[in-house]
Design an enzyme around this catalytic site. Structure first.
Site, mmCIF file in Angstrom:
data_model
loop_
_atom_site.group_PDB
_atom_site.id
_atom_site.type_symbol
_atom_site.label_atom_id
_atom_site.label_comp_id
_atom_site.label_asym_id
_atom_site.label_seq_id
_atom_site.Cartn_x
_atom_site.Cartn_y
_atom_site.Cartn_z
ATOM 1 N N PHE A 158 -13.970 -3.873 0.305
ATOM 2 C CA PHE A 158 -14.971 -3.032 -0.358
ATOM 3 C C PHE A 158 -16.354 -3.187 0.303
ATOM 4 O O PHE A 158 -17.384 -3.278 -0.384
ATOM 5 C CB PHE A 158 -15.080 -3.354 -1.854
ATOM 6 C CG PHE A 158 -13.841 -3.077 -2.673
ATOM 7 C CD1 PHE A 158 -12.774 -2.375 -2.132
ATOM 8 C CD2 PHE A 158 -13.749 -3.503 -3.990
ATOM 9 C CE1 PHE A 158 -11.625 -2.117 -2.893
ATOM 10 C CE2 PHE A 158 -12.617 -3.239 -4.755
ATOM 11 C CZ PHE A 158 -11.556 -2.552 -4.215
ATOM 12 N N PRO A 159 -16.435 -3.203 1.612
ATOM 13 C CA PRO A 159 -17.740 -3.389 2.274
ATOM 14 C C PRO A 159 -18.709 -2.234 2.015
ATOM 15 O O PRO A 159 -19.917 -2.413 2.153
ATOM 16 C CB PRO A 159 -17.373 -3.474 3.768
ATOM 17 C CG PRO A 159 -16.087 -2.715 3.878
ATOM 18 C CD PRO A 159 -15.352 -3.007 2.600
ATOM 19 N N LEU A 160 -18.151 -1.080 1.637
ATOM 20 C CA LEU A 160 -19.020 0.060 1.319
ATOM 21 C C LEU A 160 -19.063 0.328 -0.182
ATOM 22 O O LEU A 160 -19.672 1.280 -0.631
ATOM 23 C CB LEU A 160 -18.527 1.323 2.058
ATOM 24 C CG LEU A 160 -18.677 1.267 3.577
ATOM 25 C CD1 LEU A 160 -17.988 2.461 4.227
ATOM 26 C CD2 LEU A 160 -20.143 1.206 3.984
ATOM 27 N N GLY A 161 -18.368 -0.506 -0.943
ATOM 28 C CA GLY A 161 -18.331 -0.291 -2.393
ATOM 29 C C GLY A 161 -17.039 0.344 -2.861
ATOM 30 O O GLY A 161 -16.899 0.645 -4.046
ATOM 31 N N PRO B 58 -14.162 4.385 -8.758
ATOM 32 C CA PRO B 58 -15.342 4.528 -9.598
ATOM 33 C C PRO B 58 -15.727 3.177 -10.196
ATOM 34 O O PRO B 58 -14.895 2.279 -10.295
ATOM 35 C CB PRO B 58 -14.873 5.493 -10.699
ATOM 36 C CG PRO B 58 -13.390 5.423 -10.701
ATOM 37 C CD PRO B 58 -12.961 5.036 -9.325
ATOM 38 N N TYR C 225 0.855 -1.184 0.000
ATOM 39 C CA TYR C 225 0.000 0.000 0.000
ATOM 40 C C TYR C 225 0.891 1.234 0.000
ATOM 41 O O TYR C 225 1.566 1.530 0.988
ATOM 42 C CB TYR C 225 -0.936 0.016 1.217
ATOM 43 C CG TYR C 225 -2.084 -0.987 1.137
ATOM 44 C CD1 TYR C 225 -2.447 -1.574 -0.071
ATOM 45 C CD2 TYR C 225 -2.809 -1.318 2.270
ATOM 46 C CE1 TYR C 225 -3.497 -2.484 -0.142
ATOM 47 C CE2 TYR C 225 -3.865 -2.224 2.207
ATOM 48 C CZ TYR C 225 -4.190 -2.795 0.991
ATOM 49 O OH TYR C 225 -5.229 -3.692 0.921
HETATM 50 N N1 LIG Z 1 -7.661 -8.418 0.033
HETATM 51 C C1 LIG Z 1 -7.706 -7.534 -0.935
HETATM 52 O O1 LIG Z 1 -7.423 -7.866 -2.109
HETATM 53 C C2 LIG Z 1 -8.119 -6.122 -0.652
HETATM 54 C C3 LIG Z 1 -8.413 -5.285 -1.738
HETATM 55 C C4 LIG Z 1 -8.805 -3.975 -1.468
HETATM 56 C C5 LIG Z 1 -8.908 -3.537 -0.149
HETATM 57 N N2 LIG Z 1 -8.603 -4.367 0.886
HETATM 58 C C6 LIG Z 1 -8.747 -3.893 2.283
HETATM 59 O O2 LIG Z 1 -10.122 -3.636 2.517
HETATM 60 C C7 LIG Z 1 -10.280 -2.368 3.148
HETATM 61 C C8 LIG Z 1 -11.656 -1.799 2.818
HETATM 62 O O3 LIG Z 1 -11.776 -1.523 1.432
HETATM 63 P P1 LIG Z 1 -11.794 -0.035 0.859
HETATM 64 O O4 LIG Z 1 -11.288 0.888 1.889
HETATM 65 O O5 LIG Z 1 -11.145 -0.041 -0.469
HETATM 66 O O6 LIG Z 1 -13.325 0.176 0.544
HETATM 67 P P2 LIG Z 1 -14.599 0.512 1.440
HETATM 68 O O7 LIG Z 1 -14.302 0.330 2.879
HETATM 69 O O8 LIG Z 1 -15.740 -0.213 0.821
HETATM 70 O O9 LIG Z 1 -14.833 2.041 1.090
HETATM 71 C C9 LIG Z 1 -13.946 3.053 1.379
HETATM 72 C C10 LIG Z 1 -14.581 4.306 0.809
HETATM 73 O O10 LIG Z 1 -15.784 4.591 1.531
HETATM 74 C C11 LIG Z 1 -15.739 5.896 2.059
HETATM 75 N N3 LIG Z 1 -16.365 5.862 3.380
HETATM 76 C C12 LIG Z 1 -15.937 5.196 4.483
HETATM 77 N N4 LIG Z 1 -16.789 5.384 5.503
HETATM 78 C C13 LIG Z 1 -17.763 6.201 5.036
HETATM 79 C C14 LIG Z 1 -18.914 6.766 5.622
HETATM 80 N N5 LIG Z 1 -19.249 6.541 6.887
HETATM 81 N N6 LIG Z 1 -19.703 7.554 4.844
HETATM 82 C C15 LIG Z 1 -19.393 7.806 3.554
HETATM 83 N N7 LIG Z 1 -18.306 7.292 2.942
HETATM 84 C C16 LIG Z 1 -17.500 6.497 3.686
HETATM 85 C C17 LIG Z 1 -14.285 6.268 2.102
HETATM 86 O O11 LIG Z 1 -14.141 7.658 1.930
HETATM 87 P P3 LIG Z 1 -13.560 8.621 3.121
HETATM 88 O O12 LIG Z 1 -12.099 8.357 3.191
HETATM 89 O O13 LIG Z 1 -13.912 9.972 2.624
HETATM 90 O O14 LIG Z 1 -14.302 8.238 4.358
HETATM 91 C C18 LIG Z 1 -13.715 5.517 0.919
HETATM 92 O O15 LIG Z 1 -13.900 6.284 -0.260
HETATM 93 C C19 LIG Z 1 -9.101 -1.545 2.594
HETATM 94 O O16 LIG Z 1 -8.831 -0.412 3.385
HETATM 95 C C20 LIG Z 1 -8.000 -2.592 2.591
HETATM 96 O O17 LIG Z 1 -7.405 -2.649 3.879
HETATM 97 C C21 LIG Z 1 -8.226 -5.661 0.647
#
Ligand SMILES: NC(=O)c1ccc[n+]([C@@H]2O[C@H](COP(=O)([O-])OP(=O)(O)OC[C@H]3O[C@@H](n4cnc5c(N)ncnc54)[C@H](OP(=O)(O)O)[C@@H]3O)[C@@H](O)[C@H]2O)c1
Length: 308
Positions: free
Chosen positions: A212-215, A219, A57
């Protein structure tokens, strides 16, 4: 606002952790260091003791920030990393690194970057399914060869336990004898293509830590908080859309651990407070009924995977 263990207690390997953890992927150089430190410290202060990261990362920046913000680490903090990719230059700041020697090199980077003698849990990030980079050519590596290296790393004490990521049901079944303690696949209220893998994890008492629990921030992936059903229910109960999506995940399967990512303290606090939300049976049924097939744009929208 939140209990001492946001979302209650869940199990990952030998560890008892708050079911709401934190995904640190977004804390690279695009975020000021002081903001990253503040988010990480606030998370731990509010009871988060499961943090997801990777040495690739932002080429080690995220790991270093975790160390700077949180070391010396609390005894109960479970840092989970992943191997199978490396930082790269170019438009996609990430390349696959699937060979056994690459897996070992990534664990070494984690150990030095995080300043740990052992990484509690390391996910083998396979590349046989998306989203993100999938393996071609010399990056197609046999699962058994990879698992043998992961087991060697565990035997040597460099990692505490093995997880696996980006896998289908067949690969998960093949990996189970290695002692898999957690699975990370892309999954959310709006993307339930991996329900079978989740079911197997439930059956085997393996933690399910969907990414990606929030998507996601990328984009082309539907955002949970923007779904009209989610928004209506959120308005009804005085919660945010993100909270409804996270509360649904917690209610859907008891082995689910959340690692939503955010760069904002306000969003972090909101996400942790989702652990206090109880969705009625009627709301859960409505949320269950949302079309959660192939995400719109999947496979079409260029996706830069985990590097930002
Ligand atoms: N194993 C794998 O291959 C893999 C791949 C990808 C990711 N991951 C892990 O999974 C974790 C989660 O995935 P992710 O962070 O990509 O996606 P995510 O948790 O689905 O979404 C993050 C996005 O949601 C926004 N967000 C978070 N809380 C919010 C809220 N309360 N209201 C509105 N928007 C909100 C964030 O923006 P703000 O910053 O503005 O809040 C960010 O743009 C990563 O951090 C990483 O550690 C693992």
């Amino acid at each position: 606002m939140t209990t001492s263990h946001p979302g209650g207690i869940g199990i990952i390997g030998e560890h008892r952790v708050a079911r709401i953890g934190y995904g640190a992927m977004g804390l690279g150089h695009a975020v000021p260091q002081s903001d990253a430190t503040a988010v990480l410290r606030r998370a731990v202060e509010l009871g988060v003791n499961h943090i997801d990261t990777a040495s690739f990362y932002d080429d080690g920046v995220v790991n270093r920030r975790i160390r700077e913000a949180l070391a010396p680490y609390r005894d109960d903090l479970v840092i989970v990393s992943k191997v199978g990719a490396r930082a790269a230059t170019g438009p996609v700041p990430l390349a696959l690194a699937q060979h056994p020697a690459d897996l070992r090199a990534a664990v070494e980077l984690d150990l030095t970057g995080l300043g740990l003698e052992q990484i509690p849990i390391v996910n083998l990030r396979r590349a046989d399914i998306g989203p993100g980079l999938t393996a071609e050519g010399d990056q197609v590596v046999d699962l058994d060869d990879q698992l043998a290296e992961m087991i060697a790393l565990r035997d040597e004490g460099k990692i505490g336990a093995i997880g696996i990521s980006n896998i289908d049901l067949n690969t998960l079944r093949r990996a189970l004898p290695a002692g898999i303690v957690c699975v990370q696949n892309a999954y959310s209220l709006l993307n339930r293509r991996h329900e079978d893998e989740l079911a197997l994890c439930l059956e085997e008492d393996i933690a399910w830590a969907p990414y990606f629990p929030l998507g996601s921030a990328f984009p082309g992936f539907p955002k949970v908080a923007e779904n009209p059903v989610v928004q209506r229910i959120a308005a009804d109960i005085g919660a945010s859309g993100a909270q409804v999506g996270l509360a649904w995940l917690l209610a859907h399967a008891h082995n689910t651990l959340l690692i939503a990512g955010t760069t904002s303290i306000a969003h972090l606090e909101e996400n942790l407070a989702a652990g206090d939300l109880t969705l009625s049976a009627q709301y859960l049924a409505e949320l269950d009924g949302i079309d959660a097939g192939l995400p719109q744009g999947d496979g079409v929208q260029p996706f830069l995977d985990e590097g930002r």
